[in-house]
Design a protein around this motif. Structure first.
Motif, PDB file in Angstrom:
ATOM      1  N   LEU A   1      -3.736  -5.077   2.623  1.00 13.40           N
ATOM      2  CA  LEU A   1      -3.608  -6.218   3.301  1.00 13.40           C
ATOM      3  C   LEU A   1      -2.263  -6.524   3.716  1.00 13.40           C
ATOM      4  CD1 LEU A   1      -5.845  -8.693   1.240  1.00 13.40           C
ATOM      5  CD2 LEU A   1      -6.236  -7.877   3.575  1.00 13.40           C
ATOM      6  N   ARG A   2      -1.219  -6.107   3.012  1.00 15.75           N
ATOM      7  CA  ARG A   2       0.057  -6.230   3.328  1.00 15.75           C
ATOM      8  C   ARG A   2       0.360  -5.616   4.659  1.00 15.75           C
ATOM      9  NH1 ARG A   2       4.551  -2.898   4.609  1.00 15.75           N
ATOM     10  NH2 ARG A   2       6.565  -4.217   4.208  1.00 15.75           N
ATOM     11  N   HIS A   3      -0.207  -4.338   4.880  1.00 15.96           N
ATOM     12  CA  HIS A   3       0.063  -3.868   6.216  1.00 15.96           C
ATOM     13  C   HIS A   3      -0.649  -4.488   7.463  1.00 15.96           C
ATOM     14  CE1 HIS A   3       2.786  -0.532   4.871  1.00 15.96           C
ATOM     15  NE2 HIS A   3       2.082  -0.438   3.816  1.00 15.96           N
ATOM     16  N   LEU A   4      -1.795  -4.917   7.115  1.00 17.60           N
ATOM     17  CA  LEU A   4      -2.650  -5.393   7.884  1.00 17.60           C
ATOM     18  C   LEU A   4      -1.905  -6.898   8.521  1.00 17.60           C
ATOM     19  CD1 LEU A   4      -5.168  -5.714   9.587  1.00 17.60           C
ATOM     20  CD2 LEU A   4      -6.299  -6.790   7.676  1.00 17.60           C
ATOM     21  N   VAL A   5      -1.556  -7.524   7.870  1.00 16.74           N
ATOM     22  CA  VAL A   5      -0.813  -8.860   8.016  1.00 16.74           C
ATOM     23  C   VAL A   5       0.340  -8.649   8.865  1.00 16.74           C
ATOM     24  CG1 VAL A   5       0.030 -10.908   6.946  1.00 16.74           C
ATOM     25  CG2 VAL A   5      -1.928 -10.225   6.030  1.00 16.74           C
TER      26      VAL A   5
ATOM     27  N   ASN B   1      -2.234  -2.164  13.887  1.00 18.57           N
ATOM     28  CA  ASN B   1      -1.435  -0.943  14.678  1.00 18.57           C
ATOM     29  C   ASN B   1      -1.652   0.434  13.743  1.00 18.57           C
ATOM     30  OD1 ASN B   1       0.220   0.039  16.789  1.00 18.57           O
ATOM     31  ND2 ASN B   1       2.102  -0.228  15.811  1.00 18.57           N
ATOM     32  N   TRP B   2      -2.690   0.746  13.231  1.00 20.77           N
ATOM     33  CA  TRP B   2      -3.121   1.937  12.489  1.00 20.77           C
ATOM     34  C   TRP B   2      -3.147   2.862  13.436  1.00 20.77           C
ATOM     35  CZ3 TRP B   2      -6.889  -0.586   8.546  1.00 20.77           C
ATOM     36  CH2 TRP B   2      -6.323  -1.571   7.735  1.00 20.77           C
ATOM     37  N   THR B   3      -2.137   3.908  13.237  1.00 22.72           N
ATOM     38  CA  THR B   3      -2.257   5.129  14.171  1.00 22.72           C
ATOM     39  C   THR B   3      -2.965   6.364  13.145  1.00 22.72           C
ATOM     40  OG1 THR B   3       0.090   5.750  13.813  1.00 22.72           O
ATOM     41  CG2 THR B   3      -0.555   4.462  15.584  1.00 22.72           C
TER      42      THR B   3
ATOM     43  N   VAL C   1      -1.159   5.953   1.728  1.00 23.66           N
ATOM     44  CA  VAL C   1       0.105   6.214   1.036  1.00 23.66           C
ATOM     45  C   VAL C   1       0.865   7.329   1.609  1.00 23.66           C
ATOM     46  CG1 VAL C   1       0.969   7.078  -1.136  1.00 23.66           C
ATOM     47  CG2 VAL C   1      -0.986   5.887  -1.190  1.00 23.66           C
ATOM     48  N   ILE C   2       0.434   8.323   2.236  1.00 25.26           N
ATOM     49  CA  ILE C   2       1.161   9.563   2.858  1.00 25.26           C
ATOM     50  C   ILE C   2       1.984   8.803   4.072  1.00 25.26           C
ATOM     51  CG2 ILE C   2       0.956  11.754   3.982  1.00 25.26           C
ATOM     52  CD1 ILE C   2      -1.014  12.436   1.826  1.00 25.26           C
ATOM     53  N   ALA C   3       0.979   8.370   4.872  1.00 30.13           N
ATOM     54  CA  ALA C   3       1.630   7.880   6.308  1.00 30.13           C
ATOM     55  C   ALA C   3       2.670   6.771   6.063  1.00 30.13           C
ATOM     56  CB  ALA C   3       0.241   7.234   7.115  1.00 30.13           C
ATOM     57  N   TYR C   4       2.481   5.589   5.176  1.00 28.40           N
ATOM     58  CA  TYR C   4       3.298   4.753   5.195  1.00 28.40           C
ATOM     59  C   TYR C   4       4.234   4.502   4.114  1.00 28.40           C
ATOM     60  CZ  TYR C   4       0.122   2.405   8.522  1.00 28.40           C
ATOM     61  OH  TYR C   4      -0.779   2.359   9.720  1.00 28.40           O
ATOM     62  N   TYR C   5       4.078   5.374   3.130  1.00 30.75           N
ATOM     63  CA  TYR C   5       5.271   5.590   1.996  1.00 30.75           C
ATOM     64  C   TYR C   5       5.989   6.654   1.960  1.00 30.75           C
ATOM     65  CZ  TYR C   5       2.980   1.007   0.406  1.00 30.75           C
ATOM     66  OH  TYR C   5       2.727  -0.403   0.406  1.00 30.75           O
TER      67      TYR C   5
END
Length: 463
Positions: free
Chosen positions: A66-70, A80-82, A255-259
């Motif tokens: 939700l954090r990334h979605l918001v 904006n998920w790629t 986790v891999i893509a964003y962290y």
């Protein structure tokens, strides 16, 4: 009202009993022994207090998504998920499928019928029989070498991306270990028929093809003619397990893509490598590393293996033990992957004990080094270069901890193990990222070891 209280107390005793039963079965478990039993987490989740911990993890992952979605909605007005990383790591899927199909066909038919022909054509005696057995042993060794070399050559030839290369190599190792177990157990029956096995799950006759075929897909690496089986397939469990695998895969990618990737990107964007940047990056990788480990462990060892076990009615679900309670590195490595540990114990550790005249410590050290080499082999083929990170970190460091603290106990040691795990999950990936980035930067760029020895003597004020 009294009936309700009695029922409640009965439920509590049942939940407590299931946990205690699981603990007892794990305590008395022998490597290579198969008994009908549930996985430890399956038993623990009967306890509402333990189940609440899982619910807490689920709530945390929901908030993470939700954090990334918001954030995307506020900045872009849309998600904006790629999936560029996914497309980069999963490519040339048709080649991967072809390689896997050929390997599986050869493992299924060539290995079984080759071993069957050898076993049913031993009609000689004396020296001729020994030469005959040596000839087929040479064929077996050549086949295993070919199964090692050819997939690696194909991965390198077609430059398979990370995920596809890892799939081919892990499947290659799985089949190699299974082939060795099948040939080893049946060779013992044929060569020494008078020495009957004490294992009731091994017959004295050569195994049937359907037994071998079942073993190829059963969630174990140790061959037996008969395994404990459940009476029915619980399809709700099958869908539940594989559904959780799918969800876990999405979380792993997140986790891999964003962290992880933003931290790894520093290795490619920072032209100068400094001691402070290395330490900062390692600490930034610890929490994502723990999330990756927990999701990967739960998704594969619990959900994936339990899903296949339910489909095949495989009743022994002991794929792991309570590694989170480990107080030594040896206990941790024996507990978190029972499937591989059983194979190493039955076919490597026991043989080394005989070779070293009963020296258990030396045999255990050799098993640790052998396991580290296998891990290093996988990473070398997948990444396309040879490094000694796994051998040094898990082989030498793990061996040192095993020798110095072989039987450590207590809460303090459990805290130490749980502290070392995130450090390992951060250091090893970062070292690989440094190695990859060093191959893309000019030769005048400072390496990690240059930083450690050149800048390691800087004063605290300079840092």
């Amino acid at each position: 009202m009294s009936d309700l209280k009695e029922q409640t107390s009965t439920d509590k005793r049942r939940a407590s009993g299931s946990v205690n039963t699981s603990k007892i079965s794990i305590k008395h478990r022998k490597a290579g022994e198969f008994v009908a039993r549930e996985s430890l987490l399956t038993e623990l989740f009967h306890n509402p207090h333990i189940n609440c911990v899982r619910n807490g993890f689920i709530a945390g992952f929901i908030l993470m998504i939700l954090r990334h979605l918001v954030d995307d909605l506020l900045h872009y007005g849309r998600p904006n998920w790629t999936f560029e990383l996914l497309f980069l790591t999963v490519g040339q899927l048709h080649i991967t499928i072809i390689i896997w199909s050929v390997m599986t066909f050869c493992t299924t038919f060539v290995v079984y019928y080759g071993t069957y022909i050898w076993a049913n054509s031993r009609k000689f005696s004396g020296t001729i029989l020994k030469l005959y057995d040596m000839f087929w042993l040479l064929i077996y060794i050549c086949y295993q070498i070919g199964l090692f070399v050819i997939p690696c050559w194909l991965v390198n030839k077609y430059q398979l991306p990370f995920a596809c290369a890892a799939t081919v190599i892990l499947e290659q190792l799985r089949q190699i270990l299974k082939i060795h177990s099948f040939v080893r157990e049946n060779a013992g029956k044929i060569i020494s028929p008078s020495n009957k096995s004490t294992d009731s799950q091994l017959s004295s006759e050569f195994s049937h093809f359907n037994q071998y075929l079942y073993f190829l897909y059963a969630p174990t690496l140790v061959f037996r003619d008969v395994y404990p089986r459940t009476s029915t397939i619980r399809w709700n469990i099958v869908f539940q397990m594989f559904g959780q695998v799918l969800i876990g895969t999405i979380l792993l990618y997140h986790v891999i893509a964003y962290y992880w990737m933003p931290v790894f990107a520093r290795c490619f964007t920072d032209t100068k490598l400094t001691y402070p940047s290395v330490i900062t990056s390692i600490f930034d990788l610890m929490l994502p590393g723990v999330l990756f480990f927990v999701i990967g462990f739960y998704g594969f060892f619990h959900c994936w293996l339990n899903g296949f076990a339910e489909l095949l009615r495989f009743a022994d679900r002991t794929f792991y033990q309570d590694w989170w309670n480990a107080t030594s590195s040896g206990t941790f490595w024996r507990s978190w992957n029972i499937v591989v540990h059983d194979w190493l114990h039955v076919y490597v550790y026991k043989d080394l004990i005989k070779l070293f005249s009963g020296n258990k410590k030396l045999s255990a050290i050799c098993v640790v080094i052998f396991s580290a080499i296998l891990h290093e082999y996988c990473m070398s083929i997948v990444f396309g270069f040879c490094s000694v990170i796994f051998i040094v970190w898990f082989g030498l460091v793990g061996m040192f901890l095993r020798i110095v603290f072989p039987h450590s106990k207590g809460t303090l040691w459990n805290i130490i193990i749980l502290t070392m795990t995130p450090i390992s999950l951060a250091v090893v990936p970062y070292f690989y990222a440094l190695e990859i980035s060093a191959r893309h930067f000019p030769s005048n760029r400072a390496t990690f070891w240059d930083v450690m020895f050149k800048y390691g003597n800087q004063s605290k004020a300079d840092l």
